[in-house]
Design an enzyme around this catalytic site. Structure first.
Site, PDB file in Angstrom:
ATOM      1  N   PRO A 131       0.658  -1.484   0.285  1.00 29.02           N
ATOM      2  CA  PRO A 131      -0.179   0.079  -0.167  1.00 29.02           C
ATOM      3  C   PRO A 131       0.886   0.877  -0.061  1.00 29.02           C
ATOM      4  CG  PRO A 131      -1.005  -1.572   1.487  1.00 29.02           C
ATOM      5  CD  PRO A 131       0.134  -2.525   1.439  1.00 29.02           C
ATOM      6  N   GLU A 132       0.164   2.387  -0.994  1.00 27.39           N
ATOM      7  CA  GLU A 132       1.351   3.010  -1.137  1.00 27.39           C
ATOM      8  C   GLU A 132      -0.025   4.472   0.070  1.00 27.39           C
ATOM      9  OE1 GLU A 132       2.559   4.389  -4.492  1.00 27.39           O
ATOM     10  OE2 GLU A 132       2.665   2.098  -5.169  1.00 27.39           O
TER      11      GLU A 132
ATOM     12  N   ARG B 199      21.947  15.505  -8.214  1.00 26.68           N
ATOM     13  CA  ARG B 199      21.337  13.992  -7.957  1.00 26.68           C
ATOM     14  C   ARG B 199      21.847  13.751  -9.913  1.00 26.68           C
ATOM     15  NH1 ARG B 199      19.407  12.996  -2.942  1.00 26.68           N
ATOM     16  NH2 ARG B 199      19.524  10.458  -3.645  1.00 26.68           N
TER      17      ARG B 199
ATOM     18  N   HIS C 207      -5.122 -15.193   9.834  1.00 25.26           N
ATOM     19  CA  HIS C 207      -3.854 -14.365   9.814  1.00 25.26           C
ATOM     20  C   HIS C 207      -4.295 -12.741  10.834  1.00 25.26           C
ATOM     21  CE1 HIS C 207      -1.507 -16.678   7.762  1.00 25.26           C
ATOM     22  NE2 HIS C 207      -2.376 -16.709   6.382  1.00 25.26           N
TER      23      HIS C 207
END
Length: 276
Positions: free
Chosen positions: A2-3, A155, A93
């Site tokens: 999940p984000e 970068r 679970h």
């Protein structure tokens, strides 16, 4: 995994159901999660009130009594909420089950056990890792094109990886970075030092817009993710490029197919024509 939109959706479900409520008791079925569940969790949280629920990056922070509980859903974690404990049906679970004084119940389920539920130290969660190392929240006003440009303009790493770096911006994940870069018209392989200020502005704007749309849709359900009521997110039906390799680019005047490449072990989806 999940984000940010999925975690924000779960946080919202918890806020609506249990914020301000008092925990009657809890039981722990497994203590051996990625970070071990404290042995005294029940003793510390029982009879305590849930004062606040917030999100930082991909973590949910619950202020319970005098403690701060840190929740991470991992790869397959879910929070299931029931208005009445009698509606609850145990699953194999379900690792931690909270019973509320108002008769409700919520359970933390995690088949793969990559998730976490632990208590922060006495100095508070914000000073601990990973939070002390996190960059700004992508939906906050603090995260601007200027801020992002200054963080990446020296970068050489690919822009896709830089957006996934939680020290640069907290909470973005693979799905929404692919979508944001498509919206900004930026090739995910380009180095951060090649991104102009104008492009950085576009990436930030697109990231915010994609996240806001995804939150409104309840997140994306690809495998394990479900909302707290068991329903599915539906942002996946609006993907422009993610998981669409071989499909036509959504832009009508573009005749290219969406491509899939692998960057740092993760799938990247993009249009080779629209993303420069």
């Amino acid at each position: 995994m999940p984000e940010l939109p999925e975690v924000e959706t779960v946080k919202g479900g918890l806020e609506r159901a249990v914020l301000g409520g008092r925990i009657k008791g809890l039981r722990v079925n497994r203590y051996d999660l990625r970070i071990p569940v404290p042995q005294d969790l029940g003793q510390r949280l029982s009879a305590q009130t849930i004062h606040e629920i917030s999100r930082r990056g991909k973590y949910i922070i619950m202020h319970i009594g005098d403690s701060y509980a840190v929740l991470h859903l991992g790869m397959s974690g879910r929070i299931r909420i029931f208005a009445a404990a009698s509606d609850y049906e145990a699953r194999k679970h379900d690792h931690i089950i909270f019973e509320m004084e108002d008769g409700g119940l919520f359970a933390f389920e995690d088949p793969r056990r990559f998730g976490m539920f632990y208590l922060a130290g006495d100095d508070g969660w914000a000073v601990e890792r990973p939070f002390s190392q996190m960059g700004p929240e992508p939906l906050d006003d603090e995260w601007t094109g200027t801020h992002f440009y200054n963080a990446i303009n020296k970068r050489k790493a690919p822009i896709k990886g830089l957006l996934l770096d939680q020290a640069i911006v907290a909470g973005l994940g693979n799905i929404y970075v692919c979508e944001a870069l498509y919206g900004a018209g930026v090739d995910p392989r380009r180095g951060g030092d090649s991104i102009s200020k104008a492009e950085a502005d576009k990436i930030v704007v697109q990231s915010k817009q994609v996240l806001e749309r995804a939150i409104a849709a309840g997140g994306s359900t690809l495998r394990d993710y479900q909302k707290t009521d068991g329903s599915l997110g539906y942002f996946q039906y609006g993907f422009q490029v993610y998981d669409r390799d071989g499909h036509d680019c959504p832009l009508a005047e573009c005749n290219q197919k969406i491509l899939r490449i692998v960057q740092a072990g993760r799938s990247t989806f993009y249009c080779p024509s629209c993303q420069k």
